[in-house]
Write a protein that holds these residues in place. Structure first.
Motif, PDB file in Angstrom:
ATOM      1  N   UNK A 131     -24.461 -33.615 -25.281  1.00  0.00           N
ATOM      2  CA  UNK A 131     -23.395 -34.311 -24.557  1.00  0.00           C
ATOM      3  C   UNK A 131     -22.116 -34.379 -25.385  1.00  0.00           C
ATOM      4  N   UNK A 132     -22.221 -34.731 -26.638  1.00  0.00           N
ATOM      5  CA  UNK A 132     -21.036 -34.836 -27.489  1.00  0.00           C
ATOM      6  C   UNK A 132     -20.382 -33.468 -27.682  1.00  0.00           C
ATOM      7  N   UNK A 133     -21.186 -32.431 -27.907  1.00  0.00           N
ATOM      8  CA  UNK A 133     -20.623 -31.084 -28.078  1.00  0.00           C
ATOM      9  C   UNK A 133     -19.926 -30.632 -26.805  1.00  0.00           C
ATOM     10  N   UNK A 134     -20.511 -30.930 -25.648  1.00  0.00           N
ATOM     11  CA  UNK A 134     -19.913 -30.532 -24.368  1.00  0.00           C
ATOM     12  C   UNK A 134     -18.610 -31.280 -24.127  1.00  0.00           C
ATOM     13  N   UNK A 135     -18.607 -32.586 -24.353  1.00  0.00           N
ATOM     14  CA  UNK A 135     -17.413 -33.387 -24.078  1.00  0.00           C
ATOM     15  C   UNK A 135     -16.242 -32.965 -24.954  1.00  0.00           C
ATOM     16  N   UNK A 136     -16.457 -32.908 -26.257  1.00  0.00           N
ATOM     17  CA  UNK A 136     -15.337 -32.634 -27.162  1.00  0.00           C
ATOM     18  C   UNK A 136     -14.874 -31.189 -27.093  1.00  0.00           C
ATOM     19  N   UNK A 141      -7.489 -30.340 -25.352  1.00  0.00           N
ATOM     20  CA  UNK A 141      -6.067 -30.521 -25.023  1.00  0.00           C
ATOM     21  C   UNK A 141      -5.624 -31.971 -25.203  1.00  0.00           C
ATOM     22  N   UNK A 142      -6.563 -32.899 -25.101  1.00  0.00           N
ATOM     23  CA  UNK A 142      -6.201 -34.315 -25.234  1.00  0.00           C
ATOM     24  C   UNK A 142      -6.984 -34.973 -26.374  1.00  0.00           C
ATOM     25  N   UNK A 143      -7.419 -34.172 -27.342  1.00  0.00           N
ATOM     26  CA  UNK A 143      -8.251 -34.690 -28.426  1.00  0.00           C
ATOM     27  C   UNK A 143      -7.503 -35.710 -29.283  1.00  0.00           C
ATOM     28  N   UNK A 144      -6.152 -35.674 -29.259  1.00  0.00           N
ATOM     29  CA  UNK A 144      -5.370 -36.628 -30.044  1.00  0.00           C
ATOM     30  C   UNK A 144      -5.136 -37.938 -29.308  1.00  0.00           C
ATOM     31  N   UNK A 145      -5.537 -37.985 -28.028  1.00  0.00           N
ATOM     32  CA  UNK A 145      -5.404 -39.218 -27.251  1.00  0.00           C
ATOM     33  C   UNK A 145      -6.725 -39.983 -27.324  1.00  0.00           C
ATOM     34  N   UNK A 146      -6.732 -41.052 -28.071  1.00  0.00           N
ATOM     35  CA  UNK A 146      -7.989 -41.743 -28.370  1.00  0.00           C
ATOM     36  C   UNK A 146      -8.705 -42.225 -27.110  1.00  0.00           C
ATOM     37  N   UNK A 147      -7.980 -42.868 -26.210  1.00  0.00           N
ATOM     38  CA  UNK A 147      -8.630 -43.468 -25.031  1.00  0.00           C
ATOM     39  C   UNK A 147      -9.248 -42.436 -24.106  1.00  0.00           C
ATOM     40  N   UNK A 148      -8.611 -41.278 -23.953  1.00  0.00           N
ATOM     41  CA  UNK A 148      -9.104 -40.272 -23.015  1.00  0.00           C
ATOM     42  C   UNK A 148      -9.889 -39.166 -23.701  1.00  0.00           C
ATOM     43  N   UNK A 149      -9.486 -38.785 -24.898  1.00  0.00           N
ATOM     44  CA  UNK A 149     -10.092 -37.627 -25.552  1.00  0.00           C
ATOM     45  C   UNK A 149     -11.152 -37.928 -26.577  1.00  0.00           C
ATOM     46  N   UNK A 150     -11.303 -39.191 -26.950  1.00  0.00           N
ATOM     47  CA  UNK A 150     -12.252 -39.543 -28.013  1.00  0.00           C
ATOM     48  C   UNK A 150     -13.222 -40.639 -27.580  1.00  0.00           C
ATOM     49  N   UNK A 151     -12.718 -41.667 -26.931  1.00  0.00           N
ATOM     50  CA  UNK A 151     -13.480 -42.891 -26.694  1.00  0.00           C
ATOM     51  C   UNK A 151     -14.662 -42.787 -25.722  1.00  0.00           C
TER      52      UNK A 151
END
Length: 368
Positions: A131-136, A141-151
């Protein structure tokens, strides 16, 4: 269908050295399980090969699943990752329900499947890596946006972490936390986000370790096991004796004294103590060298990937296996707390063996 056909064509490129060392290590584990459990099997089941035969069945099933998984295109796992999350939460709820979950040694971690006790957390370790590999890999494109790309995955991880602690099983919870953290670290997340997440993760593990007197006693018993030689320190003290008497070359295969009832369930989490007693430092060097080889092959497979999902998944699988090795060897040697983490491919246990073989099957498929 085209991807499956492509996998069939590529299977000839599978990492054969990695496959050979996996099977060799599993065979070595089978031999040591027989050696370390023969007395217990004879006393409890009137059959010295009782645990050996059960492990052999699980290993054969694991090898079959490894062969099947090696043919399944890894892209399919990315598509199924939401289903894996749902299955993980469902299994963790089921294992806590009376009449479904099985309690052993004050922990409710298993589900009875008829022919074996299944430990869901072993499978969930793999599910969360997928799941983590698939999501990230999809959110670059939005990996620097914490709320949408990380959280978002971290919120699910928090739920998984808390459910596993209810069993209680801090060792598995910490393994999943660190394994997923390695994928986050490899995905390109901002350094300040990594530092913040790392701090939260470490504080969470520390808080839950200190919040329970039972967990705290288990975790700190390794610092001075001789303060409770007949209690929490008993297993570690007998592990010390096994290791100390083995020397460089060991006392000989099958000649362990500690397995004769002194070291509790020597064929499970503390099997490495018997390996050192019977085969000495030479046995340790062989086992550690095999794991280091697996680690380097896993990293090489990840580096060779041109797409991010298989790269992250290969890294996650490789280092979660290595984390289990570190947790186990650290506990056996008294350098880390005793958390009940099995030694992959060597310790006795159906759930661990089967899921490890499936994980290696995925890694081999990526290598192909």
């Amino acid at each position: 269908m085209d991807r499956f056909t492509g996998s069939l064509n590529k299977i000839k490129n599978i990492d054969l050295p990695l496959l050979v060392i996996i099977l060799f290590l599993a065979g070595f584990g089978l031999m040591m399980i027989y050696s370390s459990s023969s007395t217990l099997g004879y006393l409890n089941y009137d059959a010295s090969n009782h645990f050996f035969l059960k492990q052999l069945q699980w290993l054969l099933l694991g090898c079959t699943l490894l062969a099947i998984v090696a043919f399944i295109p890894y892209q399919l796992y990315s598509k199924l990752s939401p289903l894996f999350v749902f299955a993980s939460i469902t299994l963790l709820i089921l294992v806590l329900l009376p009449g479904i979950g099985v309690e052993r040694n004050n922990s409710q971690r298993w589900i009875q499947l008829g022919f074996m006790l299944f430990q869901p957390t072993e499978l969930i370790k793999l599910f969360m890596l997928i799941y983590f590999a698939a999501f990230y890999s999809k959110k670059q494109e939005i990996i620097n946006q914490f709320n949408r790309g990380v959280l978002p995955p971290l919120l699910i991880l928090a739920v998984i972490f808390l459910l596993i602690l209810r069993q209680p099983d801090l060792g598995s919870a910490a393994l999943i936390l660190f394994g997923c953290g390695i994928i986050v670290l490899s995905s390109g997340v901002k350094l300040r986000h990594l530092l913040m997440l790392g701090s939260i993760g470490m504080l969470s593990v520390a808080y839950f370790a200190l919040s329970s007197a039972y967990r705290l006693e288990r975790l700190t018993s390794f610092i001075n096991p001789f303060s409770s030689p007949s209690g929490d320190g008993y297993q570690l003290i007998n592990s010390y004796i096994a290791i100390g008497t083995g020397g460089i070359t060991g006392n000989g295969l099958g000649r362990s004294i500690q397995k004769l009832g002194f070291l509790p369930e020597a064929h499970t989490d503390f099997i490495m103590a018997v390996v050192l007693e019977e085969l000495g430092i030479i046995g340790l060097i062989f086992v550690v060298s095999a794991y280091i080889f697996i680690m380097f092959r896993g990293v090489a497979i990840a580096k060779a990937c041109t797409h991010l999902f298989p790269k992250l998944l290969a890294i996650g699988i490789t280092f979660q296996i290595m984390l289990q090795v570190v947790f186990n060897l650290g506990a056996v040697s008294g350098m880390l707390p005793i958390t009940g983490v099995p030694l992959p491919l060597i310790s006795y246990g159906g759930s661990s063996t089967i899921v490890s073989m499936i994980s290696f099957g995925i890694l081999l498929q990526i290598s192909a």
